[in-house]
Design a protein around this motif. Structure first.
Motif, PDB file in Angstrom:
ATOM      1  N   ASP A 270      -2.779 -12.176   1.598  1.00  0.00           N
ATOM      2  CA  ASP A 270      -4.189 -12.345   1.246  1.00  0.00           C
ATOM      3  C   ASP A 270      -4.917 -11.023   1.006  1.00  0.00           C
ATOM      4  OD1 ASP A 270      -3.907 -15.090   1.547  1.00  0.00           O
ATOM      5  OD2 ASP A 270      -4.557 -15.067   3.632  1.00  0.00           O
ATOM      6  N   LEU A 271      -4.214  -9.897   1.096  1.00  0.00           N
ATOM      7  CA  LEU A 271      -4.859  -8.596   0.934  1.00  0.00           C
ATOM      8  C   LEU A 271      -5.226  -8.332  -0.522  1.00  0.00           C
ATOM      9  CD1 LEU A 271      -2.571  -6.346   3.187  1.00  0.00           C
ATOM     10  CD2 LEU A 271      -4.761  -7.385   3.784  1.00  0.00           C
ATOM     11  N   THR A 272      -6.371  -7.664  -0.705  1.00  0.00           N
ATOM     12  CA  THR A 272      -6.736  -7.219  -2.049  1.00  0.00           C
ATOM     13  C   THR A 272      -5.833  -6.037  -2.410  1.00  0.00           C
ATOM     14  OG1 THR A 272      -8.344  -5.574  -1.284  1.00  0.00           O
ATOM     15  CG2 THR A 272      -9.157  -7.845  -1.628  1.00  0.00           C
ATOM     16  N   SER A 273      -5.883  -5.614  -3.660  1.00  0.00           N
ATOM     17  CA  SER A 273      -5.040  -4.485  -4.066  1.00  0.00           C
ATOM     18  C   SER A 273      -5.438  -3.210  -3.320  1.00  0.00           C
ATOM     19  CB  SER A 273      -5.102  -4.278  -5.578  1.00  0.00           C
ATOM     20  OG  SER A 273      -6.417  -4.008  -5.991  1.00  0.00           O
ATOM     21  N   ASP A 274      -6.736  -3.015  -3.078  1.00  0.00           N
ATOM     22  CA  ASP A 274      -7.174  -1.830  -2.319  1.00  0.00           C
ATOM     23  C   ASP A 274      -6.673  -1.888  -0.878  1.00  0.00           C
ATOM     24  OD1 ASP A 274      -8.515  -0.643  -4.434  1.00  0.00           O
ATOM     25  OD2 ASP A 274     -10.475  -1.457  -3.868  1.00  0.00           O
ATOM     26  N   GLU A 275      -6.774  -3.070  -0.248  1.00  0.00           N
ATOM     27  CA  GLU A 275      -6.287  -3.221   1.113  1.00  0.00           C
ATOM     28  C   GLU A 275      -4.773  -3.003   1.173  1.00  0.00           C
ATOM     29  OE1 GLU A 275      -9.512  -6.499   2.777  1.00  0.00           O
ATOM     30  OE2 GLU A 275      -7.769  -7.177   1.626  1.00  0.00           O
ATOM     31  N   ARG A 276      -4.056  -3.555   0.218  1.00  0.00           N
ATOM     32  CA  ARG A 276      -2.599  -3.392   0.152  1.00  0.00           C
ATOM     33  C   ARG A 276      -2.241  -1.916   0.041  1.00  0.00           C
ATOM     34  NH1 ARG A 276       1.179  -4.184   2.175  1.00  0.00           N
ATOM     35  NH2 ARG A 276       0.512  -6.306   2.378  1.00  0.00           N
ATOM     36  N   GLU A 277      -2.987  -1.172  -0.800  1.00  0.00           N
ATOM     37  CA  GLU A 277      -2.720   0.260  -0.971  1.00  0.00           C
ATOM     38  C   GLU A 277      -2.942   1.020   0.332  1.00  0.00           C
ATOM     39  OE1 GLU A 277      -3.893   4.029  -3.845  1.00  0.00           O
ATOM     40  OE2 GLU A 277      -5.004   2.160  -4.049  1.00  0.00           O
ATOM     41  N   ILE A 278      -4.000   0.668   1.043  1.00  0.00           N
ATOM     42  CA  ILE A 278      -4.281   1.331   2.324  1.00  0.00           C
ATOM     43  C   ILE A 278      -3.144   1.054   3.320  1.00  0.00           C
ATOM     44  CG2 ILE A 278      -5.806   1.308   4.353  1.00  0.00           C
ATOM     45  CD1 ILE A 278      -8.133   0.817   2.317  1.00  0.00           C
TER      46      ILE A 278
ATOM     47  N   GLU B 231       3.605   4.535   5.097  1.00  0.00           N
ATOM     48  CA  GLU B 231       4.416   5.635   4.571  1.00  0.00           C
ATOM     49  C   GLU B 231       4.087   6.975   5.227  1.00  0.00           C
ATOM     50  OE1 GLU B 231       3.774   5.517   0.353  1.00  0.00           O
ATOM     51  OE2 GLU B 231       4.728   3.554   0.152  1.00  0.00           O
ATOM     52  N   SER B 232       3.051   7.003   6.066  1.00  0.00           N
ATOM     53  CA  SER B 232       2.602   8.251   6.698  1.00  0.00           C
ATOM     54  C   SER B 232       3.363   8.523   7.992  1.00  0.00           C
ATOM     55  CB  SER B 232       1.105   8.159   7.020  1.00  0.00           C
ATOM     56  OG  SER B 232       0.361   7.990   5.847  1.00  0.00           O
ATOM     57  N   SER B 233       3.323   9.786   8.392  1.00  0.00           N
ATOM     58  CA  SER B 233       3.924  10.174   9.673  1.00  0.00           C
ATOM     59  C   SER B 233       3.068   9.589  10.805  1.00  0.00           C
ATOM     60  CB  SER B 233       3.951  11.699   9.797  1.00  0.00           C
ATOM     61  OG  SER B 233       2.624  12.192   9.929  1.00  0.00           O
ATOM     62  N   PRO B 234       3.611   9.507  12.021  1.00  0.00           N
ATOM     63  CA  PRO B 234       2.837   8.974  13.148  1.00  0.00           C
ATOM     64  C   PRO B 234       1.509   9.710  13.367  1.00  0.00           C
ATOM     65  CG  PRO B 234       5.146   9.075  13.737  1.00  0.00           C
ATOM     66  CD  PRO B 234       5.005   9.745  12.394  1.00  0.00           C
ATOM     67  N   GLN B 235       1.508  11.028  13.187  1.00  0.00           N
ATOM     68  CA  GLN B 235       0.271  11.786  13.368  1.00  0.00           C
ATOM     69  C   GLN B 235      -0.767  11.365  12.327  1.00  0.00           C
ATOM     70  OE1 GLN B 235       0.633  16.035  13.211  1.00  0.00           O
ATOM     71  NE2 GLN B 235      -1.567  16.368  13.360  1.00  0.00           N
ATOM     72  N   TRP B 236      -0.350  11.232  11.085  1.00  0.00           N
ATOM     73  CA  TRP B 236      -1.274  10.820  10.041  1.00  0.00           C
ATOM     74  C   TRP B 236      -1.695   9.361  10.223  1.00  0.00           C
ATOM     75  CZ3 TRP B 236      -4.444  13.345   7.133  1.00  0.00           C
ATOM     76  CH2 TRP B 236      -4.199  14.695   6.896  1.00  0.00           C
ATOM     77  N   GLN B 237      -0.809   8.521  10.732  1.00  0.00           N
ATOM     78  CA  GLN B 237      -1.198   7.135  11.010  1.00  0.00           C
ATOM     79  C   GLN B 237      -2.330   7.102  12.031  1.00  0.00           C
ATOM     80  OE1 GLN B 237       2.435   5.125  12.156  1.00  0.00           O
ATOM     81  NE2 GLN B 237       2.962   4.674  10.017  1.00  0.00           N
ATOM     82  N   GLN B 238      -2.239   7.957  13.034  1.00  0.00           N
ATOM     83  CA  GLN B 238      -3.297   8.034  14.036  1.00  0.00           C
ATOM     84  C   GLN B 238      -4.604   8.498  13.386  1.00  0.00           C
ATOM     85  OE1 GLN B 238      -2.475  10.732  17.263  1.00  0.00           O
ATOM     86  NE2 GLN B 238      -4.090   9.879  18.533  1.00  0.00           N
ATOM     87  N   ASN B 239      -4.539   9.501  12.506  1.00  0.00           N
ATOM     88  CA  ASN B 239      -5.737   9.983  11.814  1.00  0.00           C
ATOM     89  C   ASN B 239      -6.345   8.896  10.932  1.00  0.00           C
ATOM     90  OD1 ASN B 239      -5.455  12.524  12.933  1.00  0.00           O
ATOM     91  ND2 ASN B 239      -4.374  13.372  11.170  1.00  0.00           N
TER      92      ASN B 239
END
Length: 111
Positions: A74-82, A88-96
């Motif tokens: 049910d995600l929009t394309s913007d939500e899917r991209e986020i 795809e991010s590292s754990p540190q970037w996921q936290q950020n």
């Protein structure tokens, strides 16, 4: 509100035409599976987990509970991209990313 197991519907949707075919796939006796599908016997937690894995469903799906939120479909394309970028991010970037999203949502609710 009363809920009914959705085993029969989920089994058929998964391509198993008969209780026997699904019981054989699970490696259990047909009688045991049939008693679950008819709701005559409660399903132990470990067996419910096995059923969900085999049927590719959630426990809520199995029990016929209503959806509790937005599914990924049910995600929009913007939500899917986020979501994709987060994963795809590292754990540190996921936290950020998570902290930034929480802060932005909080600010947006303030008006």
């Amino acid at each position: 509100m009363e809920y009914q197991l959705k085993l029969k519907e989920l089994r058929k949707a998964a391509g198993f035409a008969t209780q026997k075919a699904f019981a054989d796939f699970l490696g259990i006796k047909e009688r045991k599976y049939a008693s679950w599908e008819r709701g005559e016997v409660g399903i132990p937690l470990e067996d419910a987990f096995m059923l969900c894995a085999a049927l590719k469903c959630t426990p809520n799906d199995l029990c016929g509970f209503p959806s509790t939120g937005t599914s990924e479909d049910d995600l929009t394309s913007d939500e899917r991209e986020i979501v994709d970028n987060y994963r795809e991010s590292s754990p540190q970037w996921q936290q950020n990313i998570a902290m930034t999203a929480k802060a932005a949502a909080s600010e947006s609710r303030k008006g």
